[in-house]
Design an enzyme around this catalytic site. Structure first.
Site, PDB file in Angstrom:
ATOM      1  N   CYS A  33       9.901 -14.426 -13.360  1.00 55.92           N
ATOM      2  CA  CYS A  33       9.657 -15.689 -13.541  1.00 55.92           C
ATOM      3  C   CYS A  33      10.384 -16.748 -12.451  1.00 55.92           C
ATOM      4  O   CYS A  33      11.716 -16.317 -12.084  1.00 55.92           O
ATOM      5  CB  CYS A  33      10.211 -16.318 -14.882  1.00 55.92           C
ATOM      6  SG  CYS A  33       9.582 -15.305 -16.184  1.00 55.92           S
ATOM      7  N   GLU A  88       8.470   6.843  -0.491  1.00 56.68           N
ATOM      8  CA  GLU A  88       8.128   5.482  -0.148  1.00 56.68           C
ATOM      9  C   GLU A  88       6.747   4.990   0.485  1.00 56.68           C
ATOM     10  O   GLU A  88       6.204   4.002  -0.108  1.00 56.68           O
ATOM     11  CB  GLU A  88       9.350   4.927   0.950  1.00 56.68           C
ATOM     12  CG  GLU A  88       9.019   3.585   1.423  1.00 56.68           C
ATOM     13  CD  GLU A  88       9.461   2.428   0.422  1.00 56.68           C
ATOM     14  OE1 GLU A  88       9.577   2.657  -0.830  1.00 56.68           O
ATOM     15  OE2 GLU A  88       9.025   1.158   0.913  1.00 56.68           O
ATOM     16  N   HIS A 145       4.272  23.801  -6.259  1.00 54.63           N
ATOM     17  CA  HIS A 145       4.512  23.836  -7.732  1.00 54.63           C
ATOM     18  C   HIS A 145       3.840  22.621  -8.427  1.00 54.63           C
ATOM     19  O   HIS A 145       4.218  22.547  -9.695  1.00 54.63           O
ATOM     20  CB  HIS A 145       5.904  23.678  -7.846  1.00 54.63           C
ATOM     21  CG  HIS A 145       6.660  24.807  -7.340  1.00 54.63           C
ATOM     22  ND1 HIS A 145       6.820  26.099  -7.487  1.00 54.63           N
ATOM     23  CD2 HIS A 145       7.534  24.695  -5.974  1.00 54.63           C
ATOM     24  CE1 HIS A 145       7.503  26.714  -6.681  1.00 54.63           C
ATOM     25  NE2 HIS A 145       8.185  25.920  -5.742  1.00 54.63           N
ATOM     26  N   GLU A 162       1.504   0.365  -4.802  1.00 59.73           N
ATOM     27  CA  GLU A 162       1.836  -0.851  -5.155  1.00 59.73           C
ATOM     28  C   GLU A 162       0.748  -1.864  -4.846  1.00 59.73           C
ATOM     29  O   GLU A 162       0.331  -2.870  -5.576  1.00 59.73           O
ATOM     30  CB  GLU A 162       3.148  -1.183  -4.503  1.00 59.73           C
ATOM     31  CG  GLU A 162       4.416  -1.041  -5.034  1.00 59.73           C
ATOM     32  CD  GLU A 162       5.517  -1.609  -4.210  1.00 59.73           C
ATOM     33  OE1 GLU A 162       6.607  -1.793  -5.028  1.00 59.73           O
ATOM     34  OE2 GLU A 162       5.776  -1.069  -3.103  1.00 59.73           O
ATOM     35  N   LYS A 211       8.726  -9.237  -7.567  1.00 63.65           N
ATOM     36  CA  LYS A 211       9.649  -9.270  -6.428  1.00 63.65           C
ATOM     37  C   LYS A 211      10.874  -8.895  -6.872  1.00 63.65           C
ATOM     38  O   LYS A 211      11.807  -8.208  -6.163  1.00 63.65           O
ATOM     39  CB  LYS A 211       9.583 -10.459  -5.593  1.00 63.65           C
ATOM     40  CG  LYS A 211      10.445 -10.389  -4.402  1.00 63.65           C
ATOM     41  CD  LYS A 211       9.722  -9.151  -3.171  1.00 63.65           C
ATOM     42  CE  LYS A 211      10.535  -9.152  -1.984  1.00 63.65           C
ATOM     43  NZ  LYS A 211      10.400  -7.600  -1.461  1.00 63.65           N
ATOM     44  N   ASN A 233      14.018 -18.382 -17.606  1.00 60.52           N
ATOM     45  CA  ASN A 233      13.768 -16.997 -16.856  1.00 60.52           C
ATOM     46  C   ASN A 233      14.809 -15.949 -17.598  1.00 60.52           C
ATOM     47  O   ASN A 233      15.735 -16.353 -17.599  1.00 60.52           O
ATOM     48  CB  ASN A 233      14.231 -17.151 -15.321  1.00 60.52           C
ATOM     49  CG  ASN A 233      14.120 -15.861 -14.587  1.00 60.52           C
ATOM     50  OD1 ASN A 233      13.639 -14.927 -15.138  1.00 60.52           O
ATOM     51  ND2 ASN A 233      14.215 -15.835 -13.449  1.00 60.52           N
ATOM     52  N   GLY A 234      14.229 -14.894 -17.889  1.00 57.49           N
ATOM     53  CA  GLY A 234      14.926 -13.746 -18.623  1.00 57.49           C
ATOM     54  C   GLY A 234      14.628 -13.464 -20.081  1.00 57.49           C
ATOM     55  O   GLY A 234      13.230 -13.875 -20.238  1.00 57.49           O
ATOM     56  N   ARG A 261       7.423 -14.108  -6.329  1.00 58.71           N
ATOM     57  CA  ARG A 261       8.408 -13.397  -7.270  1.00 58.71           C
ATOM     58  C   ARG A 261       7.591 -12.702  -8.185  1.00 58.71           C
ATOM     59  O   ARG A 261       8.190 -11.607  -8.858  1.00 58.71           O
ATOM     60  CB  ARG A 261       9.331 -14.604  -8.120  1.00 58.71           C
ATOM     61  CG  ARG A 261      10.340 -15.107  -7.121  1.00 58.71           C
ATOM     62  CD  ARG A 261      11.088 -16.253  -7.914  1.00 58.71           C
ATOM     63  NE  ARG A 261      11.814 -15.822  -8.941  1.00 58.71           N
ATOM     64  CZ  ARG A 261      13.263 -15.492  -8.861  1.00 58.71           C
ATOM     65  NH1 ARG A 261      13.447 -15.855  -7.820  1.00 58.71           N
ATOM     66  NH2 ARG A 261      13.891 -15.302  -9.791  1.00 58.71           N
ATOM     67  N   TRP A 303       6.134 -14.660 -15.721  1.00 61.59           N
ATOM     68  CA  TRP A 303       6.037 -13.134 -15.805  1.00 61.59           C
ATOM     69  C   TRP A 303       6.003 -12.802 -17.340  1.00 61.59           C
ATOM     70  O   TRP A 303       7.220 -12.702 -17.700  1.00 61.59           O
ATOM     71  CB  TRP A 303       6.960 -12.630 -14.949  1.00 61.59           C
ATOM     72  CG  TRP A 303       6.562 -11.040 -14.607  1.00 61.59           C
ATOM     73  CD1 TRP A 303       5.411 -10.680 -13.623  1.00 61.59           C
ATOM     74  CD2 TRP A 303       6.778 -10.010 -15.224  1.00 61.59           C
ATOM     75  NE1 TRP A 303       5.367  -9.099 -13.664  1.00 61.59           N
ATOM     76  CE2 TRP A 303       6.207  -8.734 -14.715  1.00 61.59           C
ATOM     77  CE3 TRP A 303       7.632  -9.543 -16.352  1.00 61.59           C
ATOM     78  CZ2 TRP A 303       6.324  -7.470 -14.874  1.00 61.59           C
ATOM     79  CZ3 TRP A 303       7.725  -8.325 -16.725  1.00 61.59           C
ATOM     80  CH2 TRP A 303       7.153  -7.209 -16.009  1.00 61.59           C
ATOM     81  N   LYS A 312       4.356   2.539  -1.642  1.00 63.66           N
ATOM     82  CA  LYS A 312       3.869   1.289  -0.865  1.00 63.66           C
ATOM     83  C   LYS A 312       2.350   1.365  -1.087  1.00 63.66           C
ATOM     84  O   LYS A 312       1.691   0.368  -1.576  1.00 63.66           O
ATOM     85  CB  LYS A 312       3.886   1.582   0.543  1.00 63.66           C
ATOM     86  CG  LYS A 312       5.276   0.993   1.235  1.00 63.66           C
ATOM     87  CD  LYS A 312       5.707  -0.575   1.124  1.00 63.66           C
ATOM     88  CE  LYS A 312       6.115  -0.663  -0.033  1.00 63.66           C
ATOM     89  NZ  LYS A 312       7.607  -0.544  -0.484  1.00 63.66           N
TER      90      LYS A 312
END
Ligand code: G6P
Length: 618
Positions: free
Chosen positions: A2, A491, A514, A498, A613, A105-106, A27, A79, A495
């Site tokens: 948020c 990573e 495995h 995402e 973000k 926010n929170g 964000r 969000w 990427k």
């Protein structure tokens, strides 16, 4: 997550709030809204409120030709946590009597009991959010005779368990905004006869560089008549400390690139150079880092390093494990902050916790360092955002100096984290007498050459675009690497998933046998990192195993390689460097590849669905 923006002053308020919301889009959010207090004595009565599911552009369409007026206004990108992303749950939320509007926010953890007791006292709620409960609570306290908004907010927050940054406006006090924070960031911009409020500095930097970072459990009343007043929830007066914002406008603009992510990938030669500047002195063969140099004895005596982080930052932590073992010979554990904070970890005197966080606001990482500090650990922060919560709460640390990262998928922040961690490992290795002078000197020379080598990788973008075209429609992808390139494989997979939404997994190349080997067929691209390092021959063997099963190999190889290249359908070359620094180079082809696949698939590259973000809730 948020985003909060607020303005108090004479500028046209709606365009300013909308622009602020656009700045906060990065964000991550799924609905947006604004509320503006009409001026006293004017024709407009009551709060002017607009909220809409979707993007800020949808909110703008909803507002249409309406021209809300006023000097105090707040805006929010939400969000979703409590309740679906829809128009009703979007912020701002109003008090039952319509007098107050609040953005938050929170998460208010005790919203259930608060809501039940408010309901028993006659309050009804429109939304499913925890936020609406808070504005009703403030309304109820404000109704007590003689109570003002500042006091009402303070008393209400004293009842709240959880994390919050809030801003409240009041139709009966049209030149005032009251804000408060706990475990969620809030910045106040101080202009000339005007004030700004925001979750981070991006909506503010255009107007003023004078900022006040609100601290935890502080509440501020900002008034056009009386200026800024800060008190704690415990009702102690706080003198505001005005700081100069270290951010330039160009850092938060796309600068001619189609997306922030592409700009940030291309900024890496500069961001790594910025990260090294002033720290590496080639002429003297030294590394200078105040965060280490001020605590030499502690690092020399350290018995263990515990690295905590989330997402891409956790991957940087995995690279750090190799770096610290190689150069400083300290036992290292790398932990997901979200798991670490809820375990019962054994923390001994002499343990150092390194918290890695681009934003410096990730809720789990913040909670992890608080827990570790309580148990006696020294906290060393590796953050990108200057003045962020983790940076301020850490006992010592080093900034990555990558500049603002706006694309949700982290790129330049990751390489800057790895560069800082390499410097820390080298400096600590030197302090502990675990690294010889020749190796130390060679590593510094290699580090200094990274920016130039990055340029040569970025110059291969067209090759990577062609590879992206060949694999953009693959449903799955596997990324494999060993040693320092194992975190790079993780990573790379992160990427790709995402921003393209292609299912991708990263694995240590040998571990493939495995499990993931069962998935390999001619439709499955397998991305190898096969640079010429200590694990090269082993990785080539793993490539043979994939090839024998018909897998399609794309490999990141060292320039001039023929061996691994012969097994690959496509290669991307990176210059030779020291094994320990390979991640700084080998990550970049995967960043570009993911970016171009996402573009080809017409994804929302900078704001991929559901992601945020800055993850300020656990
Ligand atoms: C989110 C972001 C990731 C980031 C992670 C940790 O998931 O989308 O890019 O790696 O949070 O964030 P931090 O700010 O702590 O590095």
């Amino acid at each position: 997550m948020c985003g909060i923006v607020g303005y108090l002053g004479e500028r046209p308020i709606l365009p300013l709030l909308i622009k602020g919301l656009h700045r906060l889009e990065y964000r991550g959010y799924d609905s947006a809204g604004v509320a503006i207090v009409p001026q006293a004595g004017g024709d407009i009565k009551g709060l002017q409120l607009f909220k809409k599911k979707g993007k800020v552009a949808d909110l703008v369409a909803e507002i249409g030709s309406a021209e809300p007026q006023g000097r105090a206004g707040i805006g929010h990108t939400r969000w979703a946590t409590h309740g679906a992303p829809n128009d009703v749950n979007a912020h701002p939320h109003l008090s039952g009597n319509g007098r107050l509007a609040l953005i938050h926010n929170g998460i208010i953890e005790n919203f259930h009991p608060l809501k039940e007791s408010l309901a028993q006292r006659g309050h009804t709620f429109e939304s499913e959010t925890d936020t609406e409960v808070l504005v009703h609570l403030i309304e109820e306290i404000l109704a007590i005779e003689g109570c003002d908004l500042f006091t009402a907010v303070r008393n209400a927050l004293a009842e709240v368990v959880g994390a919050y940054a809030i801003a409240v406006i009041d139709t009966q006090d049209p030149d005032v905004i009251v804000v408060g924070r706990k475990s969620s960031p809030l910045v106040l911009g101080i202009g000339d006869g005007e004030y700004f409020v925001a979750s981070d500095a991006t909506p503010i930097v255009e107007y003023t560089k004078n900022v006040v970072y609100l601290e935890d459990e502080e509440i501020a009343r900002i008034s056009l008549q009386d200026g800024l007043k800060i008190r704690t929830i415990g009702n102690h007066t706080v003198t505001p400390v005005v700081e100069a914002l270290e951010m330039e406008m160009e850092a938060i603009e796309k600068g001619g690139y189609e997306h922030f992510m592409l700009k940030e990938i291309h900024e890496q030669p500069r961001s790594i150079a910025d990260c090294l500047r002033g720290r590496v002195r080639l002429d003297h063969g030294v590394v200078r880092m105040a965060g280490i140099d001020d605590h030499c004895e502690m690092w020399t005596a350290a018995s263990r390093v515990i690295v905590v982080g989330c997402g891409t930052s956790w991957h940087a932590g995995l690279v750090a494990e190799y770096l610290f073992e190689d150069f400083a010979r300290i036992p290292v554990e790398v932990e997901y902050a979200s798991e670490f904070r809820y375990r019962n970890p054994v923390i001994n005197k002499g343990d150092i916790v390194i918290a890695i966080s681009q934003s410096g606001e990730t809720a789990d990482t913040l909670a992890a360092i608080r827990m570790a500090r309580e148990r006696g650990a020294h906290i060393f922060g590796v953050c990108n955002v200057v003045g962020s919560s983790i940076a301020r709460e850490a006992d010592s640390g080093a900034y990555t100096h990558a500049g603002p990262e706006i694309g949700v998928a982290s790129t330049k922040a990751f390489t800057a984290q790895v560069a800082v961690l390499a410097l820390v490992a080298l400096r600590v290795g030197e302090l502990r007498g675990k690294i010889d002078g020749a190796t130390f000197g060679r590593m510094l020379v290699e580090l200094q050459s990274v920016p130039e080598k990055l340029e040569s990788i970025l110059a291969q973008e067209q090759t990577i675009v062609e590879i992206a075209k060949a694999y953009a429609h693959a449903p799955n992808a596997l990324f494999l690497g060993r040693g320092y390139n194992f975190p790079v494989a993780l990573e790379g997979a992160l990427k790709l998933k995402e921003i393209s939404y292609i299912h991708a997994e990263g694995y240590p190349a040998a571990e493939m046998k495995h499990g993931p080997i069962a998935l390999i067929d001619e439709d499955m691209p397998i991305f190898f990192v096969a640079t010429q390092d200590a694990h090269y021959e082993k990785v080539v063997s793993n490539m043979q195993e994939v090839k024998a099963r018909g897998g399609r190999i794309i490999a990141v190889v060292t320039r001039g390689d023929t061996h691994a290249a012969a097994l690959s359908e496509h290669i991307i070359e990176v210059p030779k460097t020291a094994d320990a620094l390979v991640p700084l180079l080998s990550t970049v082809p995967f960043q570009l590849l993911s970016y171009h696949i996402a573009v080809l698939l017409k994804r929302d590259v900078d704001q991929p669905r559901n992601l945020a973000k800055s993850v300020t809730v656990e």
